[in-house]
Design an enzyme around this catalytic site. Structure first.
Site, PDB file in Angstrom:
ATOM      1  N   GLU A 148      13.911  -1.526  -6.769  1.00  0.00           N
ATOM      2  CA  GLU A 148      14.292  -1.768  -5.365  1.00  0.00           C
ATOM      3  C   GLU A 148      15.724  -2.304  -5.250  1.00  0.00           C
ATOM      4  O   GLU A 148      15.992  -3.293  -4.563  1.00  0.00           O
ATOM      5  CB  GLU A 148      13.297  -2.720  -4.706  1.00  0.00           C
ATOM      6  CG  GLU A 148      11.884  -2.153  -4.678  1.00  0.00           C
ATOM      7  CD  GLU A 148      10.889  -2.969  -3.859  1.00  0.00           C
ATOM      8  OE1 GLU A 148      11.034  -4.195  -3.795  1.00  0.00           O
ATOM      9  OE2 GLU A 148       9.957  -2.356  -3.306  1.00  0.00           O
TER      10      GLU A 148
ATOM     11  N   ASP B 171       1.516  -0.932  -3.891  1.00  0.00           N
ATOM     12  CA  ASP B 171       2.098  -2.208  -3.479  1.00  0.00           C
ATOM     13  C   ASP B 171       1.165  -2.991  -2.553  1.00  0.00           C
ATOM     14  O   ASP B 171       1.359  -2.989  -1.340  1.00  0.00           O
ATOM     15  CB  ASP B 171       3.441  -1.932  -2.760  1.00  0.00           C
ATOM     16  CG  ASP B 171       4.262  -3.196  -2.569  1.00  0.00           C
ATOM     17  OD1 ASP B 171       3.910  -4.223  -3.153  1.00  0.00           O
ATOM     18  OD2 ASP B 171       5.261  -3.129  -1.832  1.00  0.00           O
TER      19      ASP B 171
ATOM     20  N   GLU C 252       1.016  -9.733   2.958  1.00  0.00           N
ATOM     21  CA  GLU C 252       2.076  -8.819   3.380  1.00  0.00           C
ATOM     22  C   GLU C 252       1.542  -7.562   4.066  1.00  0.00           C
ATOM     23  O   GLU C 252       1.994  -7.197   5.149  1.00  0.00           O
ATOM     24  CB  GLU C 252       2.923  -8.434   2.163  1.00  0.00           C
ATOM     25  CG  GLU C 252       3.993  -7.408   2.488  1.00  0.00           C
ATOM     26  CD  GLU C 252       4.817  -7.016   1.264  1.00  0.00           C
ATOM     27  OE1 GLU C 252       4.664  -7.638   0.199  1.00  0.00           O
ATOM     28  OE2 GLU C 252       5.631  -6.080   1.406  1.00  0.00           O
TER      29      GLU C 252
HETATM   30  C1  GCV Z   1      10.182  -9.374  -3.274  1.00  0.00           C
HETATM   31  C2  GCV Z   1       7.345  -5.147  -2.023  1.00  0.00           C
HETATM   32  C3  GCV Z   1       7.783  -6.108  -0.971  1.00  0.00           C
HETATM   33  C4  GCV Z   1       9.127  -6.710  -1.294  1.00  0.00           C
HETATM   34  C5  GCV Z   1       9.004  -7.385  -2.655  1.00  0.00           C
HETATM   35  C6  GCV Z   1       8.583  -6.346  -3.678  1.00  0.00           C
HETATM   36  C7  GCV Z   1       8.344  -6.942  -5.040  1.00  0.00           C
HETATM   37  O1  GCV Z   1       8.150  -4.022  -2.013  1.00  0.00           O
HETATM   38  O2  GCV Z   1       7.811  -5.464   0.257  1.00  0.00           O
HETATM   39  O3  GCV Z   1       9.447  -7.633  -0.299  1.00  0.00           O
HETATM   40  O4  GCV Z   1      10.209  -7.986  -3.027  1.00  0.00           O
HETATM   41  O5  GCV Z   1       7.378  -5.756  -3.264  1.00  0.00           O
HETATM   42  O6  GCV Z   1       7.195  -7.226  -5.327  1.00  0.00           O
HETATM   43  O7  GCV Z   1       9.269  -7.107  -5.791  1.00  0.00           O
END
Ligand code: GCV
Length: 837
Positions: A308, A387, A415
């Protein structure tokens, strides 16, 4: 007893008693409510009056302080604190070693491992003693919490001979706190650790958080976002981190931090961060040495790399193992560990290629590296391959690393599961994951055994929960959501506990023993995940939320036609990702044979993961005996009906739960009931349009009692399209953008009677618009749109339902809604639905 211990026990005791009285939410499950029932009190009548602490350490002092606090709270008695075993009945706290020294005649329990404890009621020199012996100091503390839990649950403590050991060594939480005080995916206020790029001055909450964590056996906390700020390793920051570690230390919680892999370059002034460059290795070693000088019990580093947008070893053509090992080697002399996130995938994948599949990524990236990670490194693997969705299959990577340490990553912060505005209790989900048999090498290999290190005889392993508590008085922003934090800790310690037992413990400790309260709260909790999944994304579709923004309200199409890889491959004919080995992406082939065979077969694949594994026509018939499309309609309608029951169940507890928590929970459950209808309508309307197949029960797309705002007589309000269209009834709403106040009215055409009015509006966070509702000239309600929702526009995140019950209506009554905009909140209105009582 040294003066230092006595002082620290008294500070812990009296400091905390003041807070206990002040707030119940804050104390969560550590409320230590007075025991009023005399027959229960009688169970503890012979509890000794003296507590002896045999060890002089902050952790054992905290244990003694906690014991005093708990006993005083529950039994109204203040224990006397002594340093030597007296000639009377006593409670003895100490490590097994110290107990042996003080009373060699007491045969200590065998079989204790690090952090384990022994609770024993015994006779000694003609007196009764209650021993709380830990294999180490942390074990003493955990023993005290276990003893107090027994009192809190009104359990007998005589006879007593309990030995408990943790199931796994790593029992950590991760916080995704940023140094500016915000929290990524945090839904309960600002960080309790950071503000303005510094550690906050008052770390009282950090200490209180560590106490909560310790009470359920959690022994580590990573305090910052895995999307790490390089400043975490700045020389002036390390002493600040040491203060957090000081606050954690009495509770046996080790501090760890997430680091930025480029730090040797960005922070250290090198011209590279290549993990195989000797200067880089030396830099990490020196940094670890510096940290351990300030924080001798530092836990280690967490690293998110090549994921990411984070930089990683790929910059230099190196592997994840190279990256992990350079950090691990720096930590190794100090006993620290390196946790490497397995959440690595390409978020720019070509969606048009039907063989591409994000779900394959973790396995494809890490399985070839099995055996190449240092002994003090572990790969942290999210429970599912995507996720944290409302349902996913267990990640196949968990079964594929036989020569590498692993930790399982669960998400306490909700989340993708309602963000603590929806009740979604995750312990039942986590139990399914932990108990899932991955069938590695044809054996019985449940996830809990694999991740603890037992299956493949690994020295390191365990559970990590992304918690993201914040400065909200209730820690997670919802009193009921705290059951997820409690349950995570209990499962990390003892994954064989049942969901039922954990839920009952939490409920009794948090809300007391009133049978109706216990039954109701347990039912709410235990049903909530099933219901949430039912009105969001059933059949393995994932949460079906807006994945490009808040991850909160419905936003089906955001999953498709982009590089993020959360595709559901829905078209006019069918739906689901073909992940079979035969014709699909091959993902299913990443599982061991028995599991792969189950998922590969359409007949054997469970309905609840069907669309994760297979692409089928909407008319495909499920094991449940209905077509996919009808299941989607029914699931959303049935679950939305169940969500309407949640606030009603809770309301039966009025007067049995303290008013502030009662009111806070009612408000959230009522909001959830309304938002479940938003979800239901968005998903059903979308699938109705996409499939062209009507709901056999005629519900989807038909709303007989609804008057759309755009069809009302408007004054000042103007009609606007809503994006995505399915998040507003009819795809449109009205907004008040150029007047101080606007109104929308219509004539009621039904028969005279008592009615409930549901006003559907959009509550954005750029202001707090006001709404007033009139029947004829009489105002029947008013409210402010001031909820904290992750939305700046009218859509599924902001869609909110306000229910006005018991309104007397007559035919031809004029119903008028007045909207008073505020800031960027245009008092947008979607519809009014009128239901006969
Ligand atoms: C901290 C998902 C979440 C991100 C998070 C990522 C991760 O994509 O939306 O906010 O980043 O996971 O676990 O690294």
């Amino acid at each position: 007893m040294t003066r230092r211990i006595l002082v620290s026990i008294l500070v812990l005791l009296f400091g905390s008693v003041c807070r206990l009285r002040a707030a119940t939410e804050y104390d969560a499950w550590l409320r230590y409510e007075p025991i009023e029932d005399q027959s229960v009190k009688a169970l503890y009548e012979r509890l000794p009056a003296v507590v002896v602490t045999l060890d002089d350490s902050p952790v054992v002092s905290a244990a003694a302080g906690e014991l005093l606090r708990g006993v005083r709270g529950m039994l109204g008695r203040t224990l006397r604190v002594e340093a030597k075993v007296p000639a009377e009945d006593s409670i003895v706290l100490g490590t097994v070693e110290s107990v042996k020294r003080a009373a060699p005649e007491l045969a200590a329990a065998g079989g204790l491992i690090a952090d384990g404890f022994w609770l024993k009621a015994a006779a000694f020199n003609g007196h009764r003693i209650l021993i709380v012996a830990g294999q180490n100091e942390r074990g003493v503390l955990y023993g005290v919490f276990a003893l107090l839990r027994k009192l809190g649950l009104h359990a007998r403590i005589d006879p007593l001979d309990d030995v408990e050991n943790p199931y796994a060594p790593v029992r950590w939480v991760n916080q995704w706190d940023n140094l500016d005080g915000s929290i990524e995916r945090g839904y309960a206020g600002r960080s309790i650790f950071f503000e303005n790029d510094n550690v906050v001055a008052d770390l009282t909450r950090a200490g209180d958080y560590a106490r909560l964590l310790a009470s359920v056996g959690i022994d580590g906390c990573t305090v910052n976002n895995v999307n790490a700020n390089a400043r975490m390793l700045a020389p002036d920051f390390v002493p600040q981190l040491a203060k957090i570690a000081d606050a954690f230390r009495p509770w046996g919680v080790r501090l760890s931090i997430a680091v930025d892999f480029a730090s040797p370059k960005t922070m250290g002034g090198l011209d590279t961060f290549d993990p195989l460059d000797a200067r880089v290795a030396a830099w990490w070693r020196a940094k670890a040495d510096e940290i351990y000088r300030a924080i001798p019990d530092f836990g280690g580093f967490v690293l998110k790399a090549d994921s990411e947008g984070r930089v990683g070893p790929s910059v230099y053509g190196r592997t994840h193992a190279d990256a992990a090992n350079v950090l691990a080697q720096a930590l190794q002399p100090h006993g620290g560990i390196l946790i490497y996130r397995g959440f690595v995938y390409n978020h720019h994948m070509d969606w048009r290629d039907l063989k591409n599949d994000r779900a394959r990524a973790a396995y494809d990236n890490f399985q070839p590296l099995d055996g190449k990670f240092a002994a003090n490194a572990a790969v942290q693997i999210k429970y599912g391959p995507i996720d944290f969705q409302a349902r996913e299959p267990v990640s196949p990577l968990l079964g594929a690393l036989e020569h590498t340490n692993k930790t399982l990553e669960l998400q306490i912060t909700q989340e993708y599961t309602g963000q603590q505005r929806h009740l979604c209790y995750l312990v039942p989900m986590w139990k399914q994951i932990l108990d899932f048999n991955l069938g590695v090498n044809g054996g019985d290999t449940p996830v809990k055994e694999i991740v603890s290190g037992r299956t493949f005889h690994r020295g390191l392993g365990g559970l990590v929960g992304v918690a993201n508590v914040g400065a909200d008085p209730s820690w997670l922003g919802d009193d009921l959501a705290m059951a997820n934090l409690y349950g995570f800790g209990r499962l990390a310690w003892a994954p064989d506990l049942s969901a039922q037992q954990i839920t009952e413990e939490w409920t009794r400790l948090t809300f007391g023993h009133d049978a109706r309260v216990v039954d109701t709260v347990m039912n709410l909790q235990l049903e909530s995940w099933r219901v949430y999944e039912g009105y969001t994304g059933p059949l393995g579709l994932g949460t079906l939320t807006d994945i490009l923004h808040g991850h909160y309200g419905p936003g089906i199409e955001t999953a498709e036609r982009n590089g993020w890889g959360q595709w559901i491959r829905a078209d006019h004919n069918g739906i689901g990702m073909d992940r079979t080995a035969a014709t699909g992406t091959g993902y299913i082939g990443q599982y061991a044979a028995p599991v792969a065979a189950m998922y590969e077969s359409l007949e054997r694949c469970p309905d609840n993961l069907l669309l994760f594994m297979h692409h089928v026509p909407y008319t495909y018939e499920l094991h449940a005996g209905k077509t996919v499309i009808q299941y989607i309609y029914d699931s959303h309608y049935d679950a939305a009906v169940e969500a309407q029951q949640f606030p009603e169940w809770w309301k039966t507890l009025r007067g049995r739960v303290d008013e502030p928590r009662y009111e806070a929970v009612v408000a959230l459950l009522e909001y959830q009931a309304g938002h479940a209808i938003v979800w239901r309508d968005a998903i059903c309307s979308w699938f109705l349009r996409m499939s062209g197949i009507s709901d056999a029960q005629g519900r989807a797309g038909h709303f007989p009692n609804r008057t759309e705002a755009e069809a009302m007589q408007l004054s000042g309000y103007a009609v606007e399209s809503v994006t995505p269209w399915e998040d507003a009834s009819g795809g449109e709403a009205v907004a008040c953008r150029s007047a101080k106040s606007c109104s929308a009215q219509f004539v009621f055409e039904g028969a005279a009677g008592w009615y409930d009015l549901n006003v559907q509006y959009f509550d954005v966070n750029t202001g707090a618009a006001g709404f007033k509702v009139y029947v004829g000239a009489q105002q029947v309600d008013q409210w402010k749109a001031d909820a904290r929702l992750p939305a700046t526009a009218a859509n599924g995140d902001s869609a909110t339902r306000h229910r006005i019950t018991g309104v007397a209506l007559r035919a031809k009554d004029v119903i008028r809604i007045e909207g008073i905009p505020d800031g960027g909140d245009a008092a947008a209105l979607d519809y009014v639905e009128i239901e006969r009582q």
